[in-house]
Design a protein around this motif. Structure first.
Motif, mmCIF file in Angstrom:
data_model
loop_
_atom_site.group_PDB
_atom_site.id
_atom_site.type_symbol
_atom_site.label_atom_id
_atom_site.label_comp_id
_atom_site.label_asym_id
_atom_site.label_seq_id
_atom_site.Cartn_x
_atom_site.Cartn_y
_atom_site.Cartn_z
ATOM 1 N N GLY A 1 -2.676 -1.492 6.989
ATOM 2 C CA GLY A 1 -2.445 -1.293 8.411
ATOM 3 C C GLY A 1 -1.769 0.019 8.717
ATOM 4 N N TYR A 2 -0.703 0.332 7.993
ATOM 5 C CA TYR A 2 0.019 1.569 8.286
ATOM 6 C C TYR A 2 -0.609 2.750 7.582
ATOM 7 C CZ TYR A 2 3.711 -1.434 10.120
ATOM 8 O OH TYR A 2 4.418 -2.347 10.833
ATOM 9 N N CYS A 3 -0.842 2.599 6.277
ATOM 10 C CA CYS A 3 -1.191 3.753 5.475
ATOM 11 C C CYS A 3 -2.704 3.938 5.335
ATOM 12 C CB CYS A 3 -0.536 3.629 4.109
ATOM 13 S SG CYS A 3 0.001 5.193 3.459
ATOM 14 N N GLY A 4 -3.480 2.918 5.755
ATOM 15 C CA GLY A 4 -4.926 3.037 5.719
ATOM 16 C C GLY A 4 -5.542 2.909 4.335
ATOM 17 N N LEU A 5 -4.811 2.266 3.400
ATOM 18 C CA LEU A 5 -5.350 2.091 2.051
ATOM 19 C C LEU A 5 -5.928 0.676 1.938
ATOM 20 C CD1 LEU A 5 -2.121 3.392 0.344
ATOM 21 C CD2 LEU A 5 -4.188 4.728 0.698
ATOM 22 N N PHE B 1 4.529 4.878 -2.190
ATOM 23 C CA PHE B 1 5.634 4.078 -1.681
ATOM 24 C C PHE B 1 5.101 2.883 -0.881
ATOM 25 C CE2 PHE B 1 8.887 3.809 1.885
ATOM 26 C CZ PHE B 1 9.666 2.891 1.214
ATOM 27 N N ALA B 2 4.099 3.140 -0.036
ATOM 28 C CA ALA B 2 3.499 2.052 0.747
ATOM 29 C C ALA B 2 2.898 1.010 -0.187
ATOM 30 C CB ALA B 2 2.423 2.607 1.683
ATOM 31 N N PHE B 3 2.240 1.482 -1.231
ATOM 32 C CA PHE B 3 1.611 0.580 -2.197
ATOM 33 C C PHE B 3 2.667 -0.278 -2.880
ATOM 34 C CE2 PHE B 3 -1.877 -0.398 -5.080
ATOM 35 C CZ PHE B 3 -2.951 -0.196 -4.243
#
Lengths: 346, 256
Positions: free
Chosen positions: A62-66, A224-226
């Motif tokens: 949602g945030y990082c698009g991964l 970091f998001a991951f």
């Protein structure tokens, strides 16, 4: 509009929001007193765990698009960490919590640092593969994971002084536990998404090159998001294993990963409330449709198609609302109005 | 000199996008970079900002002429080079204010932990960032649009938002890629004013622009690129009369 009015309007909005939050919490905490139905409560516990998972997935996707199609792998890592620590080493539910979060987070870190060079569809495919590999590995590592037979765990127990409370097999204690866990997750998510990191993540999703040129270390922030996303999956896995009292590879298959993505998309990508609503909807709707037996999946599919046709941004998705500092903006508006008025005079 | 580029070359396969291009920008100077389509202007920007890695040449930046040739984009930005893009690349789903706040990322240092704790230092920093961003939005005359979603802004305003976002990174050099494209005369006049103001604040500007009137009126010095090579450099008036430049734009005179 005078300055005073603007501020009080903002305060009113804030008060309303606080009142709504408190009301909702009161209803959620009081619910078991009005509804003793064990089955319904159990469904709600599952919905709560899924909501935590979707919130974690929301950080990556949602945030990082991964796009991550193997999110169940991180969920499994948390659940199995607790299961193995409990069965092999006799560690209790509470003591193993940090280990579950750290193991899943570390898995995310290691896996992420290998695959985050990939973008878009390629990343999705690799994560899909990783999800399947994890499930197959769990299925075959008989000595450690019990293979397809799974592992049976002891129930969580709270010991206080010389009294002890066993969570047992009733849903009620798990209901409160998952509610609490969900609240903690929501607070973490809110704080992260409103911080400079949240903004950087969304910037990366929108335009990676532009984000890098604005001074954002895109590689580090994606990792970091991951890492955060998988640590939260580990947290949910810990809760899931404790509630089920049993883990087996079946719970962490491809369908689970896809279901989580579907929940996120249905609720609205990039929205915290959307993630929760999506998780609730896609846990409860299939249960409500149980009388239709095999046909329920048809209806389920139809709902998804209709959603995508008429509200592709999801139920609560769309634009990020950034309300906190409106009064400053009112001030800006006024100042500019004054400047404009002066310009007109001249 | 704040920026000094020496013999920069970049090729994509067999295409030589840039061949031995040298250029320098002094402090508080506005330099124009012009040339026909496909001359390599944007590639030049991409090489400086670390989006592309040049094949050869050196890029030196700052008072101490630090070598930033192979730095990744975020480090170049941290050094003090900001840019805008040819086709306004704002972060579409965020508000105008948030777009500018993203620009402050490398100038803030709240840790994850302080964000999770909501520590007072982090809140203070956020307030400062917000104030600064609002100031910048007012500077580009977008203050009233602070809470509008970037995608909903008309193209001309998106370009100004990009400028505000670039300024939020606290640059010493601003690279602007065709900032006036698609603007009407009034908007162009405003843009001219804005760029002058930016320059008055001690920020050097390197600008790619096709609007000759704007470039001639704004820049102290102009560099002309054609097919990846620098063909001319000088004061606006001199460049306008240079035969090589006229040839590049209008073609060679036929000799029968």
């Amino acid at each position: 509009m005078s300055k005073k009015n603007a501020t009080s309007g903002y305060n009113r909005g804030r008060l309303l929001r606080t009142a709504m939050t408190v009301g909702m919490l009161a209803i959620l905490f009081a619910l078991p007193y009005f509804n003793h139905n064990e089955y319904q409560l159990d469904v709600l516990v599952s919905a709560g765990i899924f909501a935590i998972l979707v919130l974690g997935l929301n950080v990556m996707t949602g945030y990082c698009g991964l796009l991550n199609l193997g999110y169940a792998a991180f969920f499994a890592s948390g659940a199995y960490t607790y299961a193995i620590l409990n069965v092999k080493y006799g560690l209790s539910f509470w003591v193993s919590l940090p280990a579950c979060i750290i193991s899943a987070g570390a898995l995310g870190l290691v896996f992420g640092s290998c695959v985050l060079r990939l973008k878009g569809d390629y990343l999705a495919l690799v994560t899909l593969g990783f999800g399947e590999i994890t499930r197959i590995a769990l299925n075959n590592m008989d000595g450690l994971t019990g293979g397809p037979n799974g592992l049976t765990l002891s129930h969580p127990v709270i010991r206080f002084a010389n009294k002890s409370f066993d969570f047992g097999i009733k849903s009620l204690p798990y209901y409160y536990l998952s509610l609490l866990a969900l609240l903690v997750t929501i607070i973490i998510m809110r704080r992260l998404s409103n911080s400079r990191f949240g903004r950087a993540w969304i910037a990366i999703k929108e335009d990676e090159v532009a984000a890098a040129c604005m001074g954002i270390n895109t590689g580090k922030l994606k990792l970091f998001a991951f890492c955060i996303g998988s640590a939260i999956a580990g947290f949910a896995g810990w809760l899931f294993a404790g509630k089920q009292g049993f883990v087996s590879p079946e719970s962490f298959d491809f369908t689970t990963s896809i279901m989580l993505v579907a929940m996120l998309v249905l609720g609205g990508i990039g929205s915290i409330s959307g993630a929760i609503v999506g998780a609730l909807a896609l846990t409860i709707i299939p249960e409500l449709l149980r009388p239709l037996q095999e046909y329920r999946m048809f209806l389920f599919g139809a709902i998804m198609i209709i959603m995508m046709l008429f509200r592709p941004q999801g139920l609560l998705g769309g634009v990020r609302i950034f309300e906190e500092f409106r009064p400053v903006s009112e001030r800006v508006r006024q100042e500019e109005d004054e400047v404009l008025a002066e310009d007109l005079k001249q | 000199m704040i920026l000094e580029v020496n013999g920069l070359s970049k090729h994509f396969g067999g295409i030589h996008a840039l061949t031995n291009v040298s250029l320098s920008v002094a402090k508080s100077e506005i330099v124009g970079l012009i040339g026909p389509n496909g001359a390599g202007k944007t590639t030049f920007f991409n090489c400086i900002t670390g989006v592309y890695h040049p094949d050869s040449g050196k890029i030196l930046f700052g008072e101490y002429a630090r070598d930033i040739t192979h730095h990744p984009a975020h480090k170049v930005s941290g050094q003090g080079i900001a840019r805008t893009f040819q086709s306004a690349r704002v972060f579409a789903s965020m508000s105008a204010l948030e777009n500018v706040m993203v620009g402050t990322f490398s100038r803030t240092n709240a840790s994850v932990w302080s964000a999770l704790r909501c520590s007072s230092r982090m809140i203070e920093e956020e307030h400062a960032v917000r104030r600064r961003s609002e100031e910048l939005l007012r500077f580009v005359k977008l203050g009233r649009r602070a809470f509008d979603v970037a995608a909903s802004l008309p193209f001309g305003l998106q370009r100004r938002l990009e400028i505000a976002r670039a300024l939020a990174t606290e640059p010493r050099l601003l690279l602007m890629d065709e900032p006036a494209a698609g603007m009407n005369t009034a908007e162009k006049a405003e843009l001219l004013e804005l760029i002058r103001k930016i320059c008055e604040n001690g920020i050097s500007v390197l600008i790619i622009e096709h609007d000759m009137k704007l470039v001639m009126g704004l820049c102290q010095r102009i560099v002309v690129l054609d097919s990846g090579e620098k063909i001319c450099e000088g004061k606006p008036g001199d460049v306008q009369c240079d035969t090589k430049v006229i040839e590049a734009y209008l073609g060679k005179e036929m000799h029968r």
